[in-house]
Design a protein around this motif. Structure first.
Motif, PDB file in Angstrom:
ATOM      1  N   GLY A   1     -25.814   1.491  15.911  1.00 58.15           N
ATOM      2  CA  GLY A   1     -25.319   2.512  15.169  1.00 58.15           C
ATOM      3  C   GLY A   1     -26.198   2.986  14.148  1.00 58.15           C
ATOM      4  O   GLY A   1     -27.202   2.540  14.092  1.00 58.15           O
ATOM      5  N   GLY A   2     -25.631   4.039  13.565  1.00 59.66           N
ATOM      6  CA  GLY A   2     -26.363   4.754  12.324  1.00 59.66           C
ATOM      7  C   GLY A   2     -25.757   5.623  11.776  1.00 59.66           C
ATOM      8  O   GLY A   2     -24.493   5.739  11.663  1.00 59.66           O
ATOM      9  N   ILE A   3     -26.153   6.562  11.175  1.00 62.65           N
ATOM     10  CA  ILE A   3     -25.848   7.790  10.325  1.00 62.65           C
ATOM     11  C   ILE A   3     -26.584   8.926  10.606  1.00 62.65           C
ATOM     12  O   ILE A   3     -27.806   8.992  10.710  1.00 62.65           O
ATOM     13  CB  ILE A   3     -25.903   7.375   8.792  1.00 62.65           C
ATOM     14  N   LYS A   4     -25.771   9.917  10.902  1.00 59.87           N
ATOM     15  CA  LYS A   4     -26.454  11.269  10.995  1.00 59.87           C
ATOM     16  C   LYS A   4     -26.059  12.298   9.843  1.00 59.87           C
ATOM     17  O   LYS A   4     -25.084  12.204   9.373  1.00 59.87           O
ATOM     18  CB  LYS A   4     -25.753  12.020  12.337  1.00 59.87           C
ATOM     19  N   TYR A   5     -26.938  13.297   9.655  1.00 64.22           N
ATOM     20  CA  TYR A   5     -26.897  14.134   8.817  1.00 64.22           C
ATOM     21  C   TYR A   5     -27.131  15.466   9.341  1.00 64.22           C
ATOM     22  O   TYR A   5     -28.001  15.819   9.978  1.00 64.22           O
ATOM     23  CB  TYR A   5     -28.174  13.911   7.551  1.00 64.22           C
ATOM     24  N   ARG A   6     -26.253  16.589   9.140  1.00 61.51           N
ATOM     25  CA  ARG A   6     -26.266  17.889   9.765  1.00 61.51           C
ATOM     26  C   ARG A   6     -26.923  18.828   8.884  1.00 61.51           C
ATOM     27  O   ARG A   6     -26.790  19.244   7.567  1.00 61.51           O
ATOM     28  CB  ARG A   6     -24.888  18.624   9.804  1.00 61.51           C
ATOM     29  N   LEU A   7     -28.244  19.038   9.382  1.00 62.19           N
ATOM     30  CA  LEU A   7     -29.432  19.615   8.308  1.00 62.19           C
ATOM     31  C   LEU A   7     -28.826  21.072   8.564  1.00 62.19           C
ATOM     32  O   LEU A   7     -29.036  21.873   7.148  1.00 62.19           O
ATOM     33  CB  LEU A   7     -30.808  19.704   8.732  1.00 62.19           C
ATOM     34  N   ASN A   8     -28.746  21.742   9.590  1.00 59.54           N
ATOM     35  CA  ASN A   8     -28.103  23.238   9.502  1.00 59.54           C
ATOM     36  C   ASN A   8     -27.282  23.330  11.057  1.00 59.54           C
ATOM     37  O   ASN A   8     -26.742  22.136  11.382  1.00 59.54           O
ATOM     38  CB  ASN A   8     -29.186  24.102   9.670  1.00 59.54           C
ATOM     39  N   LYS A   9     -27.139  24.625  11.325  1.00 60.48           N
ATOM     40  CA  LYS A   9     -25.935  24.605  12.515  1.00 60.48           C
ATOM     41  C   LYS A   9     -26.472  23.951  13.679  1.00 60.48           C
ATOM     42  O   LYS A   9     -25.586  23.785  14.546  1.00 60.48           O
ATOM     43  CB  LYS A   9     -25.613  26.016  12.530  1.00 60.48           C
ATOM     44  N   ARG A  10     -27.785  23.762  13.898  1.00 65.95           N
ATOM     45  CA  ARG A  10     -28.441  23.278  15.317  1.00 65.95           C
ATOM     46  C   ARG A  10     -29.198  22.079  15.235  1.00 65.95           C
ATOM     47  O   ARG A  10     -29.263  21.405  16.019  1.00 65.95           O
ATOM     48  CB  ARG A  10     -29.131  24.392  15.835  1.00 65.95           C
ATOM     49  N   ILE A  11     -29.336  21.513  14.036  1.00 68.22           N
ATOM     50  CA  ILE A  11     -30.463  20.629  13.858  1.00 68.22           C
ATOM     51  C   ILE A  11     -29.622  19.410  13.160  1.00 68.22           C
ATOM     52  O   ILE A  11     -29.043  19.591  11.963  1.00 68.22           O
ATOM     53  CB  ILE A  11     -31.731  20.824  13.183  1.00 68.22           C
ATOM     54  N   LYS A  12     -29.884  17.989  13.545  1.00 66.51           N
ATOM     55  CA  LYS A  12     -29.079  16.887  12.975  1.00 66.51           C
ATOM     56  C   LYS A  12     -30.178  15.784  12.919  1.00 66.51           C
ATOM     57  O   LYS A  12     -31.109  15.739  13.805  1.00 66.51           O
ATOM     58  CB  LYS A  12     -28.136  16.325  13.680  1.00 66.51           C
ATOM     59  N   LEU A  13     -30.290  15.416  11.789  1.00 63.04           N
ATOM     60  CA  LEU A  13     -31.238  14.085  11.523  1.00 63.04           C
ATOM     61  C   LEU A  13     -30.463  12.835  11.494  1.00 63.04           C
ATOM     62  O   LEU A  13     -29.255  12.829  11.112  1.00 63.04           O
ATOM     63  CB  LEU A  13     -32.002  14.386  10.151  1.00 63.04           C
ATOM     64  N   PHE A  14     -31.025  11.745  11.863  1.00 62.32           N
ATOM     65  CA  PHE A  14     -30.275  10.505  12.099  1.00 62.32           C
ATOM     66  C   PHE A  14     -31.361   9.518  11.683  1.00 62.32           C
ATOM     67  O   PHE A  14     -32.461   9.628  11.937  1.00 62.32           O
ATOM     68  CB  PHE A  14     -29.614  10.239  13.243  1.00 62.32           C
ATOM     69  N   ALA A  15     -30.722   8.192  11.401  1.00 62.96           N
ATOM     70  CA  ALA A  15     -31.519   6.971  11.311  1.00 62.96           C
ATOM     71  C   ALA A  15     -30.653   5.855  11.986  1.00 62.96           C
ATOM     72  O   ALA A  15     -29.236   5.999  11.832  1.00 62.96           O
ATOM     73  CB  ALA A  15     -31.532   6.332   9.754  1.00 62.96           C
ATOM     74  N   GLU A  16     -31.131   5.026  12.883  1.00 66.85           N
ATOM     75  CA  GLU A  16     -30.398   4.332  13.937  1.00 66.85           C
ATOM     76  C   GLU A  16     -30.969   2.831  14.026  1.00 66.85           C
ATOM     77  O   GLU A  16     -32.377   2.820  13.945  1.00 66.85           O
ATOM     78  CB  GLU A  16     -30.318   4.936  15.277  1.00 66.85           C
ATOM     79  N   GLY A  17     -30.203   1.793  14.255  1.00 72.11           N
ATOM     80  CA  GLY A  17     -30.347   0.785  14.460  1.00 72.11           C
ATOM     81  C   GLY A  17     -30.010   0.111  15.884  1.00 72.11           C
ATOM     82  O   GLY A  17     -28.809   0.347  16.111  1.00 72.11           O
TER      83      GLY A  17
END
Length: 217
Positions: A160-176
């Motif tokens: 699981g982790g957390i996602k961040y919507r950078l813009n309309k097409r790109i998402k950044l995330f950190a996951e364990g």
């Protein structure tokens, strides 16, 4: 009659406009980099860096129809697995040893985003799946080298982790992640001794939606 036709036409136009507001991005691709840590007999008494190595992966995801926050994700990961506590304890200590090798893993996961990322900037998520791995360039300090049949196996990754919507097409995330392997990878020779191998990973990554924003199915 004309009034009814006009009303019907207006209803269709309004419905079409509303439909265009629906976000039909249904697939994405991306990559991760991170760490893969082993805990088992050869990690006892040793520093974290002695049994933590690097990993990287590429993946493709596809959104299911309902619910719209549920995805199927296929992933290919390459990482190093290692443990070494040879400098710890007495030379006669049977729990002292080392191993090193490379792991190629392919998996399929079900992933669920808790929040709708088209309405929120952040969302926690969870995933779980099944896969298979191949262990190569394996160097054991103890025991016999693994045979070809012993180099293959099954794995169950859960994370699981957390996602961040950078813009309309790109998402950044950190996951364990936590990986359940069907058999131990450290080659500890005494099978009568309890030696549960556990593997944890921490990664950061990015995904790119393959459809434009507001594109319909």
């Amino acid at each position: 009659m004309r009034k009814y036709l006009c009303l019907l036409l207006c209803s269709v136009v309004v419905a079409k406009i509303n439909a265009q507001e629906y976000i039909g991005q249904k697939s994405y691709a991306g990559a991760t980099v991170g760490t893969l840590s082993y805990t088992g007999m050869y990690s006892k008494g040793a520093s974290l860096i002695s049994h933590t190595s690097m990993s990287a992966s590429v993946f493709y995801g596809h959104r299911l129809i309902l619910p719209k926050q549920l995805f199927i994700r296929g992933e290919l990961m390459l990482g190093e697995v290692a443990g070494d506590n040879m400098e710890e304890g007495a030379s006669t200590d049977p729990s002292r040893g080392a191993f090193r090798g490379y792991l190629l893993e392919g998996s399929g996961k079900v992933e669920y985003e808790i929040l709708d990322l088209y309405r929120h900037k952040f969302s926690p998520y969870v995933n779980a799946g099944v896969g298979a791995y191949y262990l190569f360039d394996y160097e054991p300090q103890q025991g016999d080298p693994k045979t070809t049949g012993e180099s293959w196996g099954f794995v169950v990754p859960v994370g699981g982790g957390i996602k961040y919507r950078l813009n309309k097409r790109i998402k950044l995330f950190a996951e364990g992640n936590y990986r359940f392997f069907a058999k131990n990878l450290d080659n500890y020779p005494d099978e009568t001794v309890s030696n549960p191998n556990r593997y944890y990973s921490l990664v950061v990554g990015a995904s790119f939606s393959l459809q434009k924003f507001n594109r319909l199915w």
